[in-house]
Design a protein around this motif. Structure first.
Motif, short mmCIF file in Angstrom:
data_model
loop_
_atom_site.label_atom_id
_atom_site.label_comp_id
_atom_site.label_asym_id
_atom_site.label_seq_id
_atom_site.Cartn_x
_atom_site.Cartn_y
_atom_site.Cartn_z
N ARG A 101 0.86 -1.19 0.00
CA ARG A 101 0.00 0.00 0.00
C ARG A 101 0.90 1.25 0.00
O ARG A 101 2.00 1.21 0.54
CB ARG A 101 -0.93 0.03 1.23
CG ARG A 101 -1.90 -1.15 1.28
CD ARG A 101 -2.78 -1.08 2.53
NE ARG A 101 -3.83 -0.07 2.44
CZ ARG A 101 -5.04 -0.30 1.92
NH1 ARG A 101 -5.34 -1.49 1.41
NH2 ARG A 101 -5.94 0.67 1.89
N ILE A 102 0.39 2.31 -0.60
CA ILE A 102 1.10 3.59 -0.62
C ILE A 102 0.16 4.67 -0.11
O ILE A 102 -1.07 4.50 -0.10
CB ILE A 102 1.59 3.94 -2.04
CG1 ILE A 102 0.42 4.08 -2.99
CG2 ILE A 102 2.59 2.92 -2.54
CD1 ILE A 102 0.81 4.57 -4.39
N HIS B 145 -14.73 1.84 -4.74
CA HIS B 145 -14.76 1.79 -3.28
C HIS B 145 -13.64 0.87 -2.82
O HIS B 145 -13.74 -0.36 -2.95
CB HIS B 145 -16.11 1.29 -2.78
CG HIS B 145 -17.23 2.26 -3.06
ND1 HIS B 145 -18.07 2.16 -4.16
CD2 HIS B 145 -17.65 3.36 -2.37
CE1 HIS B 145 -18.94 3.14 -4.15
NE2 HIS B 145 -18.72 3.89 -3.08
N ILE B 146 -12.58 1.47 -2.30
CA ILE B 146 -11.38 0.72 -1.91
C ILE B 146 -11.39 0.57 -0.40
O ILE B 146 -11.42 1.58 0.33
CB ILE B 146 -10.12 1.45 -2.38
CG1 ILE B 146 -10.17 1.68 -3.89
CG2 ILE B 146 -8.88 0.67 -1.99
CD1 ILE B 146 -9.06 2.55 -4.41
N PRO B 147 -11.34 -0.68 0.11
CA PRO B 147 -11.36 -0.88 1.57
C PRO B 147 -10.14 -0.22 2.22
O PRO B 147 -9.05 -0.26 1.68
CB PRO B 147 -11.32 -2.40 1.73
CG PRO B 147 -11.78 -2.93 0.41
CD PRO B 147 -11.34 -1.95 -0.62
N LYS B 148 -10.39 0.35 3.40
CA LYS B 148 -9.28 0.95 4.14
C LYS B 148 -8.43 -0.13 4.80
O LYS B 148 -8.89 -1.21 5.09
CB LYS B 148 -9.82 1.91 5.20
CG LYS B 148 -10.46 3.16 4.63
CD LYS B 148 -10.90 4.10 5.73
CE LYS B 148 -11.53 5.38 5.18
NZ LYS B 148 -11.99 6.29 6.23
N PRO C 33 -1.04 0.31 -4.62
CA PRO C 33 -0.51 1.12 -5.73
C PRO C 33 -1.12 0.75 -7.08
O PRO C 33 -1.56 -0.39 -7.28
CB PRO C 33 1.00 0.83 -5.71
CG PRO C 33 1.10 -0.52 -5.08
CD PRO C 33 0.00 -0.60 -4.07
N MET C 34 -1.14 1.72 -7.98
CA MET C 34 -1.53 1.52 -9.38
C MET C 34 -2.97 1.05 -9.53
O MET C 34 -3.31 0.37 -10.49
CB MET C 34 -0.58 0.53 -10.06
CG MET C 34 0.82 1.07 -10.32
SD MET C 34 0.84 2.36 -11.55
CE MET C 34 0.38 1.45 -13.01
N MET C 35 -3.88 1.44 -8.62
CA MET C 35 -5.28 1.02 -8.74
C MET C 35 -6.11 2.03 -9.52
O MET C 35 -7.14 1.68 -10.09
CB MET C 35 -5.90 0.81 -7.36
CG MET C 35 -5.25 -0.30 -6.54
SD MET C 35 -6.30 -0.93 -5.22
CE MET C 35 -7.46 -1.93 -6.12
N ILE C 36 -5.69 3.27 -9.57
CA ILE C 36 -6.51 4.31 -10.21
C ILE C 36 -6.09 4.50 -11.67
O ILE C 36 -6.92 4.81 -12.52
CB ILE C 36 -6.36 5.65 -9.46
CG1 ILE C 36 -6.52 5.43 -7.93
CG2 ILE C 36 -7.38 6.66 -9.93
CD1 ILE C 36 -7.85 4.82 -7.55
N GLN C 37 -4.81 4.30 -11.98
CA GLN C 37 -4.29 4.61 -13.32
C GLN C 37 -5.04 3.93 -14.45
O GLN C 37 -5.33 4.57 -15.49
CB GLN C 37 -2.80 4.27 -13.38
CG GLN C 37 -2.10 4.59 -14.71
CD GLN C 37 -2.18 3.45 -15.70
OE1 GLN C 37 -2.34 2.29 -15.30
NE2 GLN C 37 -2.13 3.77 -16.99
N LYS D 76 -5.72 11.85 5.42
CA LYS D 76 -4.70 10.81 5.37
C LYS D 76 -5.34 9.53 4.88
O LYS D 76 -6.55 9.43 4.71
CB LYS D 76 -4.06 10.61 6.75
CG LYS D 76 -5.06 10.19 7.83
CD LYS D 76 -4.34 10.03 9.18
CE LYS D 76 -5.35 9.60 10.27
NZ LYS D 76 -4.69 9.39 11.57
N GLY D 77 -4.47 8.51 4.68
CA GLY D 77 -4.97 7.24 4.20
C GLY D 77 -3.98 6.62 3.24
O GLY D 77 -3.00 7.25 2.83
N ASP D 78 -4.23 5.35 2.90
CA ASP D 78 -3.39 4.68 1.93
C ASP D 78 -4.22 3.69 1.13
O ASP D 78 -5.29 3.26 1.56
CB ASP D 78 -2.22 3.98 2.63
CG ASP D 78 -2.67 3.01 3.72
OD1 ASP D 78 -2.16 3.12 4.83
OD2 ASP D 78 -3.54 2.15 3.45
N ILE D 79 -3.71 3.34 -0.05
CA ILE D 79 -4.39 2.40 -0.95
C ILE D 79 -3.33 1.57 -1.63
O ILE D 79 -2.16 1.94 -1.67
CB ILE D 79 -5.25 3.13 -2.00
CG1 ILE D 79 -4.38 4.05 -2.85
CG2 ILE D 79 -6.38 3.92 -1.35
CD1 ILE D 79 -5.13 4.69 -4.01
#
Length: 626
Positions: free
Chosen positions: A483-484, A623-626, A523-527, A518-521
């Protein structure tokens, strides 16, 4: 054959006291001249010529047939010998012009007076016969300014008026005096003057006893200089009307460009700086060297960045030995002092110019000399270097990523007895790692950059390569993290959108709105969704598109909205020919489902936007789980 330059081995001594020097020669000296460049030339009793350079006498080689004495030294080092013009160059005489059966009477930078078959002719510098007059006896002296005049033993000739006037004395010279009056000298009757109304009378100043016999006269500013028959040099100040004795035993005298007085006494050359003017030094470019080798003008335009450029100056300034030199490089604000020669290192690429000036008093400077030169761009800074470096970097990233993927596959084999959910998640991450460095994305971008180069948009291509290399570095860094942070994802999207906008030549505008503190997801999920919006939504739209990305808090989820104002999903179906983005969407959807503990939200939703039954774009909601 003797060398062109013969330093006088019989130079006994040189003294320097307050700018006055004394040089002794082994022969008696007869004449001394100076020209407009400050050159000092002397002639001895053997009719040999010498030039004074750096307080030493250098013999001037002349053709053997020239045996008579020099008539005069005029502007730019031109001397007259046996009715022939010669130029003093590198210690020798270069023949310029010869007057057949003619006698050169006077030469200045305006023209010449020539005696030809009982006629005295005035010829301008352009070579035209301006005027002439018939003369009956030998011409003793002449002047050209303000108008050509000549004198014989008993007659004054007005050359251009074709008039003559008898003189009540025997002249031996004439000069232009004050108010265009003409002053005559005589060997036994002192001075005479021709006034503006052409009246000849004795020159008389109450209380002043001018020498009875005068050999030579010169006029410098307010001073009248007289050399008497008893070899005494006088100066007469015309402002305060004072006559002073300057030197004795003088054979001849002259003034250089700076009105430094030079005179000869028997076999010595003396000088005096008490009467100098404010003329600036003379500086010229003598030679230009690159890495200690002489270079041509063409080579001067193709220097390398590591070359050393040496500019050697030729200077002439008799009042003092030292000259202050300064240079100014193009783009700089301050002049920099230097010692001759000027050495330039660490050359800047491109076209450059250096200005050089000199001063004899640290107050007034000469008109700058300009030297232009060009420095080639190093290969390390060329466009092809960036292109090849980018390709090498991409190849390294692909190889490194493949090694990393192979390493993960081995780990997966070892841990294949793990829980099914962890195994499925690991496989999804492997597919996602492959997606990050998918050759389709890499080569599609490189083809776009090559297209920019093909249409000669090299500057845009250079920027695109730089941004693409930055994206690849970010992808490589993210591949090590599960996660980033939101900030890192925003930075990556910003760089990616700048690249897409650049290579698509400003096809769209975009905005990114972040409502998360703040938060993290992962990587490379939105591109992939951003890429989908550009390729299938905006790319085929007529006119400029608008792309909007919004990050928001949705409880246990991070809500991301990717909205475009493109042609809509239905119209975009006919343009779909590649499955890269669809595969990426499926992988991301699967990963969201597997990592979602709460199952409260759909992982991906699409909303078709309409206005008046016309498609106006697409909205994709994640909708990306935290």
């Amino acid at each position: 054959m003797h060398k062109l330059l013969i330093h006088i081995t019989f130079l006994l001594f040189v003294t320097t006291i307050y700018g006055q020097i004394g040089i002794r020669h082994n022969q008696m000296l007869e004449k001394i001249w100076s020209d407009s460049l400050g050159n000092i030339v002397i002639q001895d009793q053997k009719n040999d010529l010498y030039q004074l350079k750096d307080q030493a006498l250098i013999k001037i080689n002349k053709p053997n047939q020239i045996v008579s004495s020099a008539n005069n030294l005029s502007h730019d080092g031109i001397i007259t010998l046996d009715n022939q013009f010669h130029k003093i160059e590198y210690g020798s005489l270069k023949e310029l012009m010869k007057f057949e059966n003619k006698e050169l009477i006077k030469l200045t930078n305006k023209g010449a007076l020539i005696y030809d078959n009982s006629k005295l002719k005035y010829i301008t510098n352009e070579g035209n016969n301006h005027c002439e007059i018939t003369v009956n006896d030998r011409i003793i002296d002449a002047i050209i300014s303000p108008s050509p005049l000549a004198v014989s033993s008993d007659t004054l000739y007005f050359v251009c008026n074709n008039e003559r006037q008898a003189l009540p004395f025997v002249p031996n010279g004439l000069i232009q005096f004050q108010n265009n009056d003409i002053l005559f000298s005589s060997l036994n009757q002192s001075l005479w003057i021709l006034t503006s109304n052409n009246q000849v009378r004795r020159f008389y100043i109450p209380g002043i006893n001018f020498p009875k016999g005068v050999i030579k006269m010169l006029m410098t500013n307010e001073y009248l200089w007289l050399l008497s028959t008893d070899k005494t040099l006088f100066n007469f100040n015309t402002n305060n009307q004072i006559l002073k004795r300057v030197a004795v035993g003088v054979t001849d005298f002259a003034f250089d460009k700076w009105q430094k007085l030079w005179y000869i006494t028997d076999n010595r050359i003396e000088s005096n700086i008490d009467f100098i003017n404010d003329e600036l030094p003379l500086i010229q470019i003598q030679e230009i060297r690159c890495n200690n080798e002489l270079i041509s003008e063409a080579k001067l335009k193709t220097l390398n960045i590591n070359d050393e450029l040496q500019i050697v100056l030729k200077k002439n300034f008799t009042p003092k030995k030292d000259i202050r030199f300064e240079y100014l490089l193009e783009g700089q604000k301050s002049w920099v002092a230097f010692d001759n020669p000027l050495l330039l290192k660490n050359l800047q690429e491109g076209r450059n110019k250096v200005l050089i000036r000199g001063s004899g008093n640290d107050v007034y400077f000469t008109k700058p000399l300009a030297i232009s030169y060009g420095v080639k761009t190093p290969i390390s800074k060329s466009l092809w270097f960036y292109l090849f470096s980018g390709m090498a970097l991409l190849s390294f990233i692909l190889i490194f990523s493949q090694i990393r993927i192979n390493r993960r596959n081995k780990i997966s084999e070892i841990e294949k007895k793990a829980l099914k959910l962890e195994l499925q998640l690991l496989k999804t991450e492997q597919k996602f790692g492959q997606l990050q460095l998918n050759p389709h994305f890499i080569f599609n971008t490189m083809n776009s950059i090559n297209g920019l180069i093909a249409i000669d948009k090299k500057s845009i291509a250079r920027l695109a390569i730089g941004k693409f290399s930055r994206i690849m570095r970010q992808v490589l860094n993210f591949s090590f993290d599960d996660r980033i942070s939101i900030a890192e994802e925003l930075g990556f999207l910003e760089t990616y959108l700048e690249l897409e906008k650049l290579i698509r030549q400003d096809k769209f505008d975009y905005s990114i709105e972040n409502n998360l503190e703040k938060g993290d997801i992962p990587p490379m999920m939105i591109q992939p969704f951003v890429e989908n919006a550009i390729l299938h939504g905006i790319q085929h739209k007529n006119g400029k598109g608008q792309l909007k990305i919004i990050f928001a808090d949705a409880g246990r989820y991070i809500k991301v909205i990717v909205e475009d104002d493109g042609i809509g999903r239905q119209a975009a179906e006919k343009y779909r020919s590649e499955s890269h983005v669809s595969n990426a969407v499926n992988i991301i959807k699967e990963r969201i489902i597997l990592s979602d503990k709460w199952k409260e939200k759909k992982p991906i939703e699409y909303v078709d936007l309409f206005e008046n039954d016309q498609a106006t774009g697409t909205q994709c909601i994640l909708h990306i789980p935290k």
